[in-house]
Design a protein around this motif. Sequence first.
Motif, PDB file in Angstrom:
ATOM      1  N   LYS A 199      12.300  19.985   8.407  1.00 12.05           N
ATOM      2  CA  LYS A 199      13.719  20.230   8.539  1.00 12.05           C
ATOM      3  C   LYS A 199      14.548  19.014   8.840  1.00 12.05           C
ATOM      4  O   LYS A 199      15.784  18.404   8.287  1.00 12.05           O
ATOM      5  N   TYR A 200      14.354  18.165   9.973  1.00 11.91           N
ATOM      6  CA  TYR A 200      14.909  16.845  10.218  1.00 11.91           C
ATOM      7  C   TYR A 200      14.831  15.788   9.200  1.00 11.91           C
ATOM      8  O   TYR A 200      15.967  15.201   9.034  1.00 11.91           O
ATOM      9  N   PHE A 201      13.694  15.695   8.561  1.00 14.95           N
ATOM     10  CA  PHE A 201      13.540  14.513   7.575  1.00 14.95           C
ATOM     11  C   PHE A 201      14.049  15.091   6.365  1.00 14.95           C
ATOM     12  O   PHE A 201      14.047  14.468   5.328  1.00 14.95           O
ATOM     13  N   ARG A 202      14.346  16.133   6.232  1.00 16.59           N
ATOM     14  CA  ARG A 202      14.887  17.048   4.942  1.00 16.59           C
ATOM     15  C   ARG A 202      13.946  16.913   3.706  1.00 16.59           C
ATOM     16  O   ARG A 202      14.536  16.790   2.638  1.00 16.59           O
ATOM     17  N   MET A 203      12.576  16.823   4.005  1.00 16.13           N
ATOM     18  CA  MET A 203      11.639  17.016   3.049  1.00 16.13           C
ATOM     19  C   MET A 203      10.349  17.303   3.817  1.00 16.13           C
ATOM     20  O   MET A 203      10.299  17.338   4.878  1.00 16.13           O
ATOM     21  N   ASP A 204       9.261  17.577   2.905  1.00 17.96           N
ATOM     22  CA  ASP A 204       7.988  17.907   3.508  1.00 17.96           C
ATOM     23  C   ASP A 204       7.131  16.779   3.161  1.00 17.96           C
ATOM     24  O   ASP A 204       6.212  16.691   4.190  1.00 17.96           O
ATOM     25  N   VAL A 205       7.162  16.075   2.426  1.00 22.28           N
ATOM     26  CA  VAL A 205       6.489  14.724   2.041  1.00 22.28           C
ATOM     27  C   VAL A 205       7.300  13.490   1.871  1.00 22.28           C
ATOM     28  O   VAL A 205       8.163  13.762   0.832  1.00 22.28           O
ATOM     29  N   ALA A 206       6.943  12.320   2.388  1.00 21.83           N
ATOM     30  CA  ALA A 206       7.872  11.257   1.894  1.00 21.83           C
ATOM     31  C   ALA A 206       6.428  10.265   1.457  1.00 21.83           C
ATOM     32  O   ALA A 206       5.209  10.199   2.020  1.00 21.83           O
ATOM     33  N   GLU A 207       6.895   9.460   0.460  1.00 24.46           N
ATOM     34  CA  GLU A 207       5.826   8.462  -0.019  1.00 24.46           C
ATOM     35  C   GLU A 207       6.425   6.833   0.040  1.00 24.46           C
ATOM     36  O   GLU A 207       7.493   6.827  -0.318  1.00 24.46           O
ATOM     37  N   PHE A 263      -0.166  13.028   8.602  1.00 25.59           N
ATOM     38  CA  PHE A 263       0.584  14.141   8.828  1.00 25.59           C
ATOM     39  C   PHE A 263       1.481  13.677  10.203  1.00 25.59           C
ATOM     40  O   PHE A 263       1.105  13.332  11.172  1.00 25.59           O
ATOM     41  N   LEU A 264       2.679  13.775  10.214  1.00 26.03           N
ATOM     42  CA  LEU A 264       3.657  13.836  11.493  1.00 26.03           C
ATOM     43  C   LEU A 264       3.906  15.147  11.827  1.00 26.03           C
ATOM     44  O   LEU A 264       4.564  15.785  11.195  1.00 26.03           O
ATOM     45  N   LEU A 265       3.495  15.365  13.188  1.00 33.55           N
ATOM     46  CA  LEU A 265       3.748  16.629  13.620  1.00 33.55           C
ATOM     47  C   LEU A 265       4.314  16.402  15.200  1.00 33.55           C
ATOM     48  O   LEU A 265       3.957  15.907  16.004  1.00 33.55           O
ATOM     49  N   PRO A 266       4.913  17.599  15.651  1.00 30.86           N
ATOM     50  CA  PRO A 266       5.626  17.607  16.929  1.00 30.86           C
ATOM     51  C   PRO A 266       4.532  18.064  17.712  1.00 30.86           C
ATOM     52  O   PRO A 266       3.846  18.822  17.268  1.00 30.86           O
ATOM     53  N   GLN A 267       4.721  18.015  19.078  1.00 27.49           N
ATOM     54  CA  GLN A 267       3.889  18.439  20.058  1.00 27.49           C
ATOM     55  C   GLN A 267       4.191  19.988  20.226  1.00 27.49           C
ATOM     56  O   GLN A 267       5.175  20.346  20.134  1.00 27.49           O
ATOM     57  N   ALA A 268       3.226  20.830  20.305  1.00 25.01           N
ATOM     58  CA  ALA A 268       3.191  22.182  20.518  1.00 25.01           C
ATOM     59  C   ALA A 268       3.297  22.528  21.855  1.00 25.01           C
ATOM     60  O   ALA A 268       2.220  22.154  22.614  1.00 25.01           O
ATOM     61  N   MET A 308       0.912  -1.281   0.138  1.00 24.85           N
ATOM     62  CA  MET A 308      -0.060  -0.141  -0.102  1.00 24.85           C
ATOM     63  C   MET A 308       0.840   1.206   0.047  1.00 24.85           C
ATOM     64  O   MET A 308       1.808   1.149   0.760  1.00 24.85           O
ATOM     65  N   LYS A 309       0.586   2.236  -1.022  1.00 29.78           N
ATOM     66  CA  LYS A 309       1.218   3.271  -0.840  1.00 29.78           C
ATOM     67  C   LYS A 309       0.874   4.345   0.172  1.00 29.78           C
ATOM     68  O   LYS A 309      -0.477   4.704   0.219  1.00 29.78           O
ATOM     69  N   ILE A 310       1.645   4.960   1.112  1.00 27.98           N
ATOM     70  CA  ILE A 310       1.419   6.032   2.132  1.00 27.98           C
ATOM     71  C   ILE A 310       2.053   7.122   1.894  1.00 27.98           C
ATOM     72  O   ILE A 310       3.316   7.114   1.709  1.00 27.98           O
ATOM     73  N   LYS A 311       1.310   8.121   1.938  1.00 27.68           N
ATOM     74  CA  LYS A 311       2.083   9.501   1.881  1.00 27.68           C
ATOM     75  C   LYS A 311       1.728  10.087   3.258  1.00 27.68           C
ATOM     76  O   LYS A 311       1.257  10.330   4.105  1.00 27.68           O
ATOM     77  N   VAL A 312       3.066  10.467   3.940  1.00 24.86           N
ATOM     78  CA  VAL A 312       3.138  11.348   5.202  1.00 24.86           C
ATOM     79  C   VAL A 312       3.974  12.608   4.790  1.00 24.86           C
ATOM     80  O   VAL A 312       4.798  12.860   4.240  1.00 24.86           O
ATOM     81  N   HIS A 313       3.088  13.656   5.415  1.00 22.62           N
ATOM     82  CA  HIS A 313       3.635  15.004   5.510  1.00 22.62           C
ATOM     83  C   HIS A 313       4.253  15.577   6.793  1.00 22.62           C
ATOM     84  O   HIS A 313       3.839  15.006   7.731  1.00 22.62           O
ATOM     85  N   PHE A 314       5.571  15.933   6.690  1.00 21.28           N
ATOM     86  CA  PHE A 314       6.277  16.280   7.926  1.00 21.28           C
ATOM     87  C   PHE A 314       5.848  17.632   8.186  1.00 21.28           C
ATOM     88  O   PHE A 314       6.128  18.719   7.257  1.00 21.28           O
ATOM     89  N   LEU A 315       5.445  18.179   9.350  1.00 23.11           N
ATOM     90  CA  LEU A 315       5.084  19.435   9.541  1.00 23.11           C
ATOM     91  C   LEU A 315       5.996  20.101  10.742  1.00 23.11           C
ATOM     92  O   LEU A 315       6.782  19.318  11.256  1.00 23.11           O
ATOM     93  N   GLY A 316       6.148  21.405  10.680  1.00 25.65           N
ATOM     94  CA  GLY A 316       6.832  22.027  11.490  1.00 25.65           C
ATOM     95  C   GLY A 316       8.438  21.876  11.449  1.00 25.65           C
ATOM     96  O   GLY A 316       8.996  21.680  10.267  1.00 25.65           O
ATOM     97  N   ILE A 317       9.160  21.741  12.701  1.00 29.92           N
ATOM     98  CA  ILE A 317      10.509  21.359  12.547  1.00 29.92           C
ATOM     99  C   ILE A 317      10.919  19.964  11.954  1.00 29.92           C
ATOM    100  O   ILE A 317      11.980  19.929  11.531  1.00 29.92           O
ATOM    101  N   LEU A 318       9.777  19.103  11.903  1.00 31.67           N
ATOM    102  CA  LEU A 318      10.096  17.823  11.280  1.00 31.67           C
ATOM    103  C   LEU A 318      10.325  17.742   9.918  1.00 31.67           C
ATOM    104  O   LEU A 318      11.301  17.177   9.586  1.00 31.67           O
TER     105      LEU A 318
END
Length: 91
Positions: free
Chosen positions: A13-21, A84-89, A1-11
């Motif tokens: 920068k850490y993942f070095r991308m906004d979206v991973a498939e 969406f993967l996001l850090p606790q605010a 199954m193809k999964i799309k994950v968006h990295f929000l906020g500082i993530l």
Amino acid sequence: MKIKVHFLGILAKYFRMDVAELDLPGTPTLRDLLAELGNQYGALLPSEIWDREKKIFPPTLFIRGKERDLEILEEPLLEEEVYFLLPQAGG
């Protein structure tokens, strides 16, 4: 199954991308998604985001689907749902 994950906020920068498939076999769960993110990107992440020894993300990261929060590791992922993967605010 193809999964799309968006990295929000500082993530992003850490993942070095906004979206991973990712392509996960069978009917993947949240546990499968987190494990694959760690396998592919763990070397890029600081220790407060990815525990290299235990191979886990901290509970301060949240996974959000279209209309739901994913909290149970065995929760199945849904076809064509965007995550969406996001850090606790804090404030």
